[in-house]
Design a protein around this motif. Structure first.
Motif, PDB file in Angstrom:
ATOM      1  N   ARG A  22       0.725  -1.333  -0.019  1.00  0.00           N
ATOM      2  CA  ARG A  22      -0.258  -0.175   0.148  1.00  0.00           C
ATOM      3  C   ARG A  22       0.774   1.238   0.139  1.00  0.00           C
ATOM      4  O   ARG A  22       0.376   2.316  -0.596  1.00  0.00           O
ATOM      5  CB  ARG A  22      -1.233   0.146   1.194  1.00  0.00           C
ATOM      6  N   ARG A  23       2.458   1.131   0.741  1.00  0.00           N
ATOM      7  CA  ARG A  23       2.812   2.436   0.562  1.00  0.00           C
ATOM      8  C   ARG A  23       3.428   2.543  -0.547  1.00  0.00           C
ATOM      9  O   ARG A  23       3.785   3.722  -1.111  1.00  0.00           O
ATOM     10  CB  ARG A  23       3.832   2.485   2.038  1.00  0.00           C
ATOM     11  N   PHE A  24       3.860   1.727  -1.163  1.00  0.00           N
ATOM     12  CA  PHE A  24       4.697   1.521  -2.388  1.00  0.00           C
ATOM     13  C   PHE A  24       3.544   1.881  -3.843  1.00  0.00           C
ATOM     14  O   PHE A  24       3.909   2.946  -4.561  1.00  0.00           O
ATOM     15  CB  PHE A  24       4.802   0.220  -2.773  1.00  0.00           C
ATOM     16  N   GLU A  25       2.148   1.709  -2.971  1.00  0.00           N
ATOM     17  CA  GLU A  25       1.221   1.903  -4.129  1.00  0.00           C
ATOM     18  C   GLU A  25       0.551   3.722  -4.557  1.00  0.00           C
ATOM     19  O   GLU A  25       0.622   3.757  -5.646  1.00  0.00           O
ATOM     20  CB  GLU A  25      -0.255   1.208  -4.481  1.00  0.00           C
ATOM     21  N   SER A  26       0.988   4.480  -3.219  1.00  0.00           N
ATOM     22  CA  SER A  26       0.636   5.761  -2.674  1.00  0.00           C
ATOM     23  C   SER A  26       2.117   6.621  -4.178  1.00  0.00           C
ATOM     24  O   SER A  26       1.427   7.280  -3.577  1.00  0.00           O
ATOM     25  CB  SER A  26      -0.030   6.027  -1.490  1.00  0.00           C
ATOM     26  N   LEU A  32       2.448   3.285 -14.210  1.00  0.00           N
ATOM     27  CA  LEU A  32       3.731   2.537 -13.696  1.00  0.00           C
ATOM     28  C   LEU A  32       4.833   1.961 -13.799  1.00  0.00           C
ATOM     29  O   LEU A  32       5.201   1.145 -14.674  1.00  0.00           O
ATOM     30  CB  LEU A  32       4.115   4.328 -13.393  1.00  0.00           C
ATOM     31  N   VAL A  33       4.729   1.408 -12.492  1.00  0.00           N
ATOM     32  CA  VAL A  33       5.328  -0.263 -12.220  1.00  0.00           C
ATOM     33  C   VAL A  33       5.722  -1.075 -13.467  1.00  0.00           C
ATOM     34  O   VAL A  33       5.989  -1.764 -14.034  1.00  0.00           O
ATOM     35  CB  VAL A  33       4.289  -0.617 -10.723  1.00  0.00           C
ATOM     36  N   ILE A  34       3.823  -1.295 -13.992  1.00  0.00           N
ATOM     37  CA  ILE A  34       4.086  -2.545 -15.117  1.00  0.00           C
ATOM     38  C   ILE A  34       4.476  -1.646 -16.188  1.00  0.00           C
ATOM     39  O   ILE A  34       5.385  -2.583 -16.580  1.00  0.00           O
ATOM     40  CB  ILE A  34       2.546  -2.328 -14.999  1.00  0.00           C
TER      41      ILE A  34
END
Length: 61
Positions: A22-26, A32-34
């Motif tokens: 959740r922290r990374f996704e925020s 963008l990650v994909i």
């Protein structure tokens, strides 16, 4: 009466710590990650292909 060192303001509610995901996704959107992982994978695959072409081309000399 609070002593001199104590904070007089109301304490914020204690929130449960966010999970790592959740922290990374925020911080980074999922798309963008994909794209970043896909570009890195495709880029390394292309670099390997070019390296293989030079390796095989060098053996024919």
């Amino acid at each position: 009466m609070p002593s001199k060192g104590e904070n007089v303001s109301a304490t914020p509610e204690q929130q449960a710590p966010l999970s790592v995901f959740r922290r990374f996704e925020s911080k980074f959107p999922r798309g963008l990650v994909i794209r970043l992982v896909a570009y890195l994978f495709v880029g390394h695959l292309f670099a390997f292909f070019v390296y293989l072409l030079f390796l095989l081309g060098g053996q024919n000399q």
